[in-house]
Scaffold this active site. Structure first.
Site, PDB file in Angstrom:
ATOM      1  N   ILE A 123       9.060 -40.720  51.958  1.00  0.00           N
ATOM      2  CA  ILE A 123       8.621 -39.621  52.823  1.00  0.00           C
ATOM      3  C   ILE A 123       8.150 -38.447  51.970  1.00  0.00           C
ATOM      4  CG2 ILE A 123       9.347 -38.056  54.679  1.00  0.00           C
ATOM      5  CD1 ILE A 123      11.819 -40.028  54.971  1.00  0.00           C
ATOM      6  N   CYS A 124       6.951 -37.944  52.252  1.00  0.00           N
ATOM      7  CA  CYS A 124       6.448 -36.785  51.519  1.00  0.00           C
ATOM      8  C   CYS A 124       6.818 -35.535  52.307  1.00  0.00           C
ATOM      9  CB  CYS A 124       4.929 -36.894  51.356  1.00  0.00           C
ATOM     10  SG  CYS A 124       4.228 -35.484  50.479  1.00  0.00           S
ATOM     11  N   LEU A 125       7.968 -34.952  51.957  1.00  0.00           N
ATOM     12  CA  LEU A 125       8.459 -33.761  52.662  1.00  0.00           C
ATOM     13  C   LEU A 125       9.156 -32.899  51.609  1.00  0.00           C
ATOM     14  CD1 LEU A 125       9.022 -32.358  55.450  1.00  0.00           C
ATOM     15  CD2 LEU A 125      11.149 -33.654  55.523  1.00  0.00           C
TER      16      LEU A 125
END
Lengths: 148, 278
Positions: free
Chosen positions: A87-89
């Site tokens: 997840i790109c967060l």
């Protein structure tokens, strides 16, 4: 595991069992290093009626260091979620703070899903997935847009 | 090695000439580790001459400013360069003032005790969950010697332990964040983004250095000291100081914490007449 880390996880476990936030259910916590949490897509969003699972792996100095958080089993189709579950967060990496909890992380991820307007994989999905390390914490993320 | 073996390329060509993310991160971590190797979190006292040695052969302006600084602040303590130095220096100096026998029966000490104990309410009233903050809070009070728990570090031990000292830094970061949110109208114009976003990106994460806005907020969150910062930079003239005082307290009656600022880093300075812990 340090004392404080055990203490904190024990408290978070109790909270998650007692009063989990809406759409979030603890599925398994067999030990204090890896948990699986079930999250449900919110009503009136593109993910309504879909169910996903997040796997949290805690380092020994949690919460000073961030947990590793990945989707497992069923990976949502979303511009910031890679098909390997990464997840790109930013709060999971550069902007991690010990003030965040498993609940607040789940809520941020649910809100990221809710604000999505177009179900698609990230444009560099196949390239990323082919080269990515096992843990997303080993990726040098560039955060383009936190609002999507 | 058998000569008939074809030579092996230790770096087989990849489809991509860029180093992998893992290589970049490993490199960054190795640089950081090198920088931190064996550096104590809070060092022993040292004379300013030690600092002058670092600038031998360097720009004249630094040497001139250090000489001038030495007249009033002959002693300093270096703080680990890990991005937490402002918060660490603040926490350490506050603790020293609280531990000092001369402050024990003072009005300031009583006020300080009440203010620090009330930081839990400061955090919970700004939306931080009590369950999540109380471990940091407890260790912070133990560092200040305002709380004792069997088997847990107190006072100096907290500052020497990696995990415990990090939790006290975390507590100070959350106090800063709470003050920014509580008086957001006051600060919003100075942040380049909404306050909540600023707190998430520039205050709460560990290892991110404090700038003027965070310093102003912390001084108001814990209105017990004035902060005076000596800037060791290349601007011509004599050394200049930045002063930060709490808004709602009678600043003149409060002790002063003096820090030395060099781009990206803070150390602690001690005046000629200051009582210092060894």
């Amino acid at each position: 595991m340090s004392n404080l880390s055990t203490k904190r996880l024990t408290k978070e476990l109790a909270e998650l069992q007692k009063k989990p936030p809406g759409g979030v259910t603890l599925e398994s916590a067999d030990n204090l290093s890896q948990w699986v949490v079930k999250v449900e897509g919110a009503k009136d969003t593109l993910y309504q009626n879909e169910v996903f699972w997040l796997r949290f792996t805690f380092p020994s100095n949690y919460p000073l260091e961030s947990p590793e958080v990945v989707f497992v089993r069923n990976i949502p189709i979303h511009p910031h979620i890679y098909s390997n579950g990464h997840i790109c967060l930013s709060i999971l990496y550069d902007h991690w703070s010990p003030a965040l909890t498993i609940s607040s992380v789940c809520l941020s991820i649910l809100s990221m899903l809710s604000s999505c307007t177009n179900k698609e994989r990230p444009p560099d999905d196949s390239r990323y997935v082919a080269h990515a390390a096992k843990s997303p914490k080993q990726t040098n993320w560039a955060f383009h847009d936190d609002t999507v | 090695m058998a000569s008939s073996d074809p030579p092996r390329d230790p770096h087989p060509p990849t489809t991509d000439e860029r180093p992998t993310d893992q290589q970049i991160l490993d490199y960054e971590n190795s640089l950081r580790a090198e920088l931190l190797a064996d550096a104590p979190f809070v060092s022993e006292l040292a004379g300013l001459e030690e600092l002058e040695k670092e600038y031998e052969g360097g720009a004249e302006i630094f040497r001139k400013k250090l000489q001038e600084l030495k007249k009033d602040y002959p002693i300093y303590r270096s703080i680990r360069k890990d991005g937490n130095c402002f918060y660490r220096a603040f926490g350490w100096r506050l603790a020293e003032l609280l531990w000092s026998p001369s402050s024990a029966s003072s009005f300031w000490h009583d006020t300080a005790k009440a203010v620090l104990i009330s930081t839990r309410e400061l955090l919970t009233s700004s939306g931080y969950e009590q369950v999540m903050i109380e471990d940091f809070y407890d260790t912070f009070l133990a560092a200040m010697k305002l709380r004792e728990a069997p088997g847990e570090p107190t006072g100096l031990e907290v500052f020497q332990s990696e995990y415990a000292s990090s939790t006290t830094i975390c507590h100070l970061r959350l106090c800063t964040g709470a003050e920014l949110k509580r008086s957001r109208d006051l600060y919003e114009g100075f942040a380049e983004m909404p306050i909540d976003e600023f707190v998430i990106k520039s205050v709460e994460p560990m290892a991110l250095e404090a700038d003027n806005l965070q310093i102003s907020a912390l001084v108001n969150a814990i209105p017990l000291v004035n902060i005076r910062i000596a800037n060791l930079d290349t601007t011509p003239g004599s050394i200049n100081f930045h002063e930060f005082s709490p808004m709602d307290a009678d600043a003149k009656t409060l002790p002063v914490i003096t820090l030395l600022f060099r781009p990206g880093h803070y150390d602690v300075l001690y005046g000629k007449n200051e009582n210092v812990e060894k």
